[in-house]
Scaffold this active site. Structure first.
Site, PDB file in Angstrom:
ATOM      1  N   MET A 153      -0.365   1.242   5.057  1.00 31.43           N
ATOM      2  CA  MET A 153      -1.268   1.479   6.180  1.00 31.43           C
ATOM      3  C   MET A 153      -2.299   0.364   6.277  1.00 31.43           C
ATOM      4  O   MET A 153      -2.660  -0.246   5.270  1.00 31.43           O
ATOM      5  CB  MET A 153      -1.991   2.822   6.008  1.00 31.43           C
ATOM      6  CG  MET A 153      -1.090   4.031   6.078  1.00 31.43           C
ATOM      7  SD  MET A 153      -2.020   5.580   5.950  1.00 31.43           S
ATOM      8  CE  MET A 153      -2.402   5.595   4.196  1.00 31.43           C
ATOM      9  N   ASP A 173      -4.614  -5.015   5.633  1.00 31.96           N
ATOM     10  CA  ASP A 173      -4.880  -5.900   4.499  1.00 31.96           C
ATOM     11  C   ASP A 173      -3.711  -6.851   4.273  1.00 31.96           C
ATOM     12  O   ASP A 173      -2.545  -6.449   4.325  1.00 31.96           O
ATOM     13  CB  ASP A 173      -5.117  -5.075   3.239  1.00 31.96           C
ATOM     14  CG  ASP A 173      -5.667  -5.906   2.085  1.00 31.96           C
ATOM     15  OD1 ASP A 173      -6.213  -6.994   2.351  1.00 31.96           O
ATOM     16  OD2 ASP A 173      -5.539  -5.457   0.933  1.00 31.96           O
ATOM     17  N   SER A 223       0.856  -1.185   0.000  1.00 35.96           N
ATOM     18  CA  SER A 223       0.000   0.000   0.000  1.00 35.96           C
ATOM     19  C   SER A 223       0.895   1.239   0.000  1.00 35.96           C
ATOM     20  O   SER A 223       1.781   1.345  -0.838  1.00 35.96           O
ATOM     21  CB  SER A 223      -0.952  -0.027   1.200  1.00 35.96           C
ATOM     22  OG  SER A 223      -1.888   1.034   1.130  1.00 35.96           O
ATOM     23  N   THR A 224       0.733   2.140   0.949  1.00 38.74           N
ATOM     24  CA  THR A 224       1.508   3.377   0.979  1.00 38.74           C
ATOM     25  C   THR A 224       3.006   3.087   1.007  1.00 38.74           C
ATOM     26  O   THR A 224       3.482   2.333   1.840  1.00 38.74           O
ATOM     27  CB  THR A 224       1.130   4.213   2.214  1.00 38.74           C
ATOM     28  OG1 THR A 224      -0.274   4.429   2.218  1.00 38.74           O
ATOM     29  CG2 THR A 224       1.843   5.555   2.186  1.00 38.74           C
ATOM     30  N   HIS A 263      -2.250  -1.135  -3.551  1.00 36.45           N
ATOM     31  CA  HIS A 263      -3.366  -0.227  -3.306  1.00 36.45           C
ATOM     32  C   HIS A 263      -3.083   1.100  -4.001  1.00 36.45           C
ATOM     33  O   HIS A 263      -2.227   1.875  -3.580  1.00 36.45           O
ATOM     34  CB  HIS A 263      -3.533   0.039  -1.810  1.00 36.45           C
ATOM     35  CG  HIS A 263      -3.952  -1.163  -1.022  1.00 36.45           C
ATOM     36  ND1 HIS A 263      -4.028  -1.159   0.353  1.00 36.45           N
ATOM     37  CD2 HIS A 263      -4.333  -2.405  -1.402  1.00 36.45           C
ATOM     38  CE1 HIS A 263      -4.419  -2.349   0.780  1.00 36.45           C
ATOM     39  NE2 HIS A 263      -4.608  -3.116  -0.271  1.00 36.45           N
TER      40      HIS A 263
END
Length: 345
Positions: free
Chosen positions: A287, A290, A165-166, A192
């Site tokens: 973050m 998941d 993600s991030t 993401h």
């Protein structure tokens, strides 16, 4: 941090109206303090050097000196989390360049009614500022290593699934640059990011390696030497091909608790059912949570589960949750991740 332990923020934006609106949002949160504004990337760099903010919020497109210029200078001179605001449909490549150069993350810029959109309570800017202030933004660099690898006989594993993600784009590029060009198994990546970026991200990754990188299409059979990116329009599942011994992709609208489109949990769980002990699951920077539930399924089936370590993760959220919940007991630095994966094969 600034006075009274508040998070200090510098806003870089050429639109006077947007500067006012962003200032209103920031000042409404008592844990954040706006310490300055700038009109373009050059002025932003100068003010950052003087004010030393904890986080910088910058427009992507500005006259003369844009957000990419700012990110390059900031990450070279004094690494600081930079949150970019952008009209995604027009500037995909610029944003991806900025992420690769070390930008922390980006948010959609409102496209219609600016006042109502950007002041909406669910606009995630302040939440992202708080995460950025705690990040390890210095750990974003990629290292090139394109050596071939001698694969003798059959592999111990038949699939690698990576979720991020991030901070993920830079981490994923890092891994791909470490992989041998003659890798003989498929890799699936769930990053993401907005749907409009995933196709551009795949094209960018495809330029880094002789392996084939593409966005997965519904119903296609996985091939060795291919790297598939999950789309942003559905959750990707793996299923056995009823007409062969292969494995095909399937798009699902089933919803998952932590994240959707693409859900890392969805890919991991479906892959574990098919590949069992013959797969490797990896969770990178990001973050949230998941991937942890899916990684648990992989571990239960006897597959290898890996998470990026805290020191090299830009955001140690998803990897931390995977480690703390027992989904994995292996923490690997990002600059060693590609080599570690190959050594497992």
């Amino acid at each position: 941090m600034s006075s009274l332990n508040k998070i200090s923020v510098l806003v870089v934006e050429d639109s006077a109206l947007m500067r006012i609106l962003l200032s209103d949002i920031i000042n409404a949160d008592k844990s954040i303090e706006l310490i300055g504004t700038a009109k373009n990337g050059l002025e932003g760099v100068e003010k950052a050097q003087k004010l030393r903010p904890d986080v910088i919020i910058s427009d992507m497109i500005m006259p003369e000196y844009d957000g990419l210029y700012l990110v390059k200078r900031i990450m070279n001179d004094n690494p600081t989390p930079v949150i970019l605001l952008s009209a995604l449909d027009k500037n995909n490549e610029l944003i991806l360049d900025a992420l690769q150069k070390g930008a922390f993350d980006f948010l959609d810029k409102p496209k219609e009614d600016i006042t109502k959109s950007i002041k909406a309570k669910n606009y995630p800017l302040t939440d992202l500022v708080k995460v950025a202030a705690q990040s390890n933004i210095k750990n974003f660099k990629v290292k090139e290593n394109k050596n071939s690898h001698a694969f003798n006989g059959s592999l111990n594993y038949k699939l690698i699934v990576i979720g991020a993600s991030t901070g993920g784009p830079g981490a994923i590029e890092n891994i791909i640059l470490q992989l041998p060009n003659n890798l003989i198994l498929p890799i699936i990546i769930a990053q993401h990011m907005p749907e409009s970026f995933i196709q551009s991200f795949a094209k960018r990754l495809n330029l880094l390696t002789e392996l084939q990188v593409k966005v997965a299409e519904s119903g296609e059979e996985l091939k060795p030497g291919y790297i598939y990116l999950a789309p942003g329009t559905a959750n990707l599942e793996l299923r056995k091909n009823p007409h062969s011994d292969g494995v095909i992709t399937h798009f699902s609208k089933k919803q998952y608790v932590e994240f959707n489109y693409p859900s890392i949990d969805c890919i991991m769980e479906s892959a574990a059912k098919i590949y069992g002990s013959k797969m490797i699951g990896v969770i990178l920077t990001g973050m949230g949570k998941d991937g942890s539930e899916g990684l648990k399924k992989v571990k239960e089936k006897g597959g290898i589960t890996i998470a990026q370590d805290e020191k090299t993760a830009v955001v140690y959220g998803m990897p931390k949750n995977a480690f703390d919940t027992g989904a994995t007991d292996r923490l690997v630095p990002i600059d060693q991740m590609g080599g570690y994966l190959v050594s497992c094969l």
